[in-house]
Structure formats: structure tokens, C-alpha cells
Write a protein that holds these residues in place. Structure first.
Motif, short mmCIF file in Angstrom:
data_model
loop_
_atom_site.label_atom_id
_atom_site.label_comp_id
_atom_site.label_asym_id
_atom_site.label_seq_id
_atom_site.Cartn_x
_atom_site.Cartn_y
_atom_site.Cartn_z
N SER A 113 4.24 6.85 -6.18
CA SER A 113 4.76 7.84 -5.24
C SER A 113 5.24 7.13 -3.99
CB SER A 113 3.68 8.86 -4.87
OG SER A 113 3.27 9.60 -6.00
N ILE A 114 6.27 7.69 -3.36
CA ILE A 114 6.78 7.13 -2.11
C ILE A 114 6.61 8.14 -0.99
CG2 ILE A 114 8.45 5.68 -3.33
CD1 ILE A 114 10.64 7.65 -2.41
N LEU A 115 6.86 7.68 0.23
CA LEU A 115 6.86 8.55 1.40
C LEU A 115 8.30 8.76 1.87
CD1 LEU A 115 3.98 6.88 3.48
CD2 LEU A 115 3.78 8.76 1.83
N ILE A 116 8.60 9.96 2.36
CA ILE A 116 9.91 10.27 2.91
C ILE A 116 9.75 10.61 4.39
CG2 ILE A 116 11.85 11.88 2.87
CD1 ILE A 116 11.86 9.94 0.56
N GLU A 117 10.56 9.97 5.24
CA GLU A 117 10.46 10.18 6.69
C GLU A 117 11.39 11.29 7.16
OE1 GLU A 117 11.72 7.82 10.75
OE2 GLU A 117 10.82 6.64 9.12
N ASN A 118 10.85 12.17 8.00
CA ASN A 118 11.66 13.19 8.65
C ASN A 118 12.69 12.54 9.56
OD1 ASN A 118 9.03 12.66 10.12
ND2 ASN A 118 10.18 13.66 11.77
N ALA A 152 0.82 -1.21 0.00
CA ALA A 152 0.00 0.00 0.00
C ALA A 152 0.86 1.26 0.00
CB ALA A 152 -0.93 -0.01 1.22
N SER A 153 2.03 1.19 0.61
CA SER A 153 2.94 2.34 0.62
C SER A 153 4.38 1.87 0.67
CB SER A 153 2.64 3.26 1.81
OG SER A 153 2.93 2.63 3.03
N GLY A 184 6.15 15.33 -5.74
CA GLY A 184 4.87 14.64 -5.60
C GLY A 184 4.90 13.49 -4.62
N CYS A 185 6.00 13.34 -3.87
CA CYS A 185 6.05 12.29 -2.85
C CYS A 185 5.26 12.73 -1.63
CB CYS A 185 7.50 11.97 -2.47
SG CYS A 185 8.33 13.22 -1.46
N GLY A 186 5.08 11.82 -0.68
CA GLY A 186 4.39 12.14 0.56
C GLY A 186 5.35 12.12 1.74
N LEU A 187 4.80 12.36 2.91
CA LEU A 187 5.60 12.41 4.14
C LEU A 187 5.21 11.28 5.07
CD1 LEU A 187 7.58 13.89 6.08
CD2 LEU A 187 5.61 15.24 6.87
#
Length: 222
Positions: A81-86, A35-36, A112-115
Motif C-alpha cells: 500500500s502507498i500513501l497519497i498526499e493532499n 517503511a512507506s 486501500g491506500c493511506g493518507l
């Protein structure tokens, strides 16, 4: 649904990411259709030699352009799209052009990626570097957040003050629970993961931590 959380792409490496690692990740994604998929706002050495750590990148315009290019490579290869972690940070670079939140916002808009919002990392970085964790949380646009992480950390006491170490080896702190509640009250329920991968306790204690998050999510839904 599966959530793939990568720690090895090293998107911030000056030499660029390792194409072999990306190909292997693409094979897993094709096979399991998660899913992600996520990775970190960090680097771990260069394309050929890696460190067992997630090291922070400078928040400069040049670093932003480089990191955005590497994210584009990943998203093009994975066709998603992927997510990037702080990150969790223990020092700050001289000569930053942007704050961390500004850097992340620019990165999300450019690619266009997510967090992937790691609440513990916010507490760790805010304490170590002396900024407001609440202001950081309030500045995050929930529209970009696809997943939340919670974890514990250890504390080292030094003459200069406490140093928080992101070790995923204890219960989530009350400060992080407060930040989590603060965010979901504004953002609504979101997929949430408790990270605990050192000094792992009995299953009952792990489930109790997960239960706290579930209860907060239910309260937000009511």
C-alpha cells in the motif's frame, strides 16, 4: 526506517502514469525496503511530457475512478500500500462532485491506500480557496494517516487578498503548528517530517523546527 516520497508518478495524468518511472521506483523499493512510499493527489502533464509542478485534479466521479485505477497499478507493482498526499491548491475547478476530503476518503476506501497529511498544504489551500482549515483537519480520519508533513510557505499580496505559495522555503507558520497540534491531540503521535528545500538555513535552525514537532509529539505521549 526510510520513507520514499515520490513526486514524479503523476497519478492524475489522463494518459496514465509512466510505466518506466514505476519500474524504477519498484527497483528502489526492492533494494531498500522503505517503511512507506508516497506520492501526490495531482498530475504533472501527460505520460510523456512533464511539468515541474504538482497540479490539482478535478474532484469528479470520473477523476476518482481514474485516480483509483492508477493507484491500484502502483500498489500491484510495488506489492504494498502507498500513501497519497493532499495537494496545495491555488484554484478550484467548476463542476466538482465532491469536496477534497470526500474525494480523499472515497479514494482511500476504494484502493486501500493511506493518507500523507500535509498540514501546510491544508493551510495554503484553505487560505487561497476560502474554506476552514480546522474543519478540514477535523474531518480527516486518523486511521488512514500514515505520515504528516509540515513546511513553510510564501505569501503574495494581491488586490483580491493574500495568495499562499507552497515553496518549502521558511519556518512552519504558527497556524500550521496549531493545526498539527489539533490533529495529533486527536490522532496520537505519528511520523512527522519538516520539509525545507528552498532557501535552506543553517542546520541549527532546521533542527529547531524538528525539535518543535518532537516536543509536541512528546507532550501527546505524556
Amino acid at each position: 526506517p526510510l520513507s520514499f516520497h515520490s513526486v514524479g508518478l503523476s497519478l492524475g495524468s489522463a494518459d496514465g502514469l509512466n510505466e518506466y518511472d514505476l519500474d524504477r521506483l519498484a527497483i528502489l523499493c526492492d533494494r531498500y525496503q522503505p517503511a512507506s512510499v508516497s506520492d501526490h493527489l495531482s498530475f504533472s502533464g501527460n505520460a510523456h511530457n512533464r511539468f515541474a509542478d504538482l497540479l490539482p485534479v478535478p474532484y469528479t466521479l470520473a477523476s476518482l475512478e481514474h485516480f483509483a485505477r492508477e493507484i491500484d497499478k502502483v500498489q500491484d507493482r510495488l506489492k504494498r500500500s502507498i500513501l497519497i498526499e493532499n495537494p496545495s491548491r491555488y484554484l478550484d475547478y467548476r463542476g466538482n462532485d465532491l469536496t477534497e476530503v470526500e474525494f480523499i476518503e472515497c479514494l482511500l476506501r476504494k484502493t486501500g491506500c493511506g493518507l500523507l497529511l500535509d498540514i501546510n498544504n491544508v493551510e495554503v489551500s484553505a487560505t487561497n480557496l476560502g474554506f476552514s482549515a480546522e474543519a478540514y483537519i477535523d474531518a480527516i480520519d486518523p486511521h488512514y494517516v500514515g505520515e504528516i508533513h509540515l513546511a513553510g510557505h510564501s505569501v503574495e499580496l494581491h488586490d483580491s487578498g493574500p495568495l499562499l505559495i507552497d515553496d518549502h522555503g521558511s519556518r512552519v507558520t504558527q497556524a500550521s503548528w496549531n493545526l498539527y497540534r489539533r490533529f495529533i491531540e486527536r490522532a496520537g503521535p505519528m511520523p512527522t517530517l519538516i520539509e525545507w528545500d528552498t532557501d535552506i538555513p543553517e542546520l541549527e535552525e532546521l533542527m529547531a523546527e524538528a525539535g518543535k514537532a518532537a516536543e509536541m509529539l512528546r507532550e501527546r505521549c505524556d
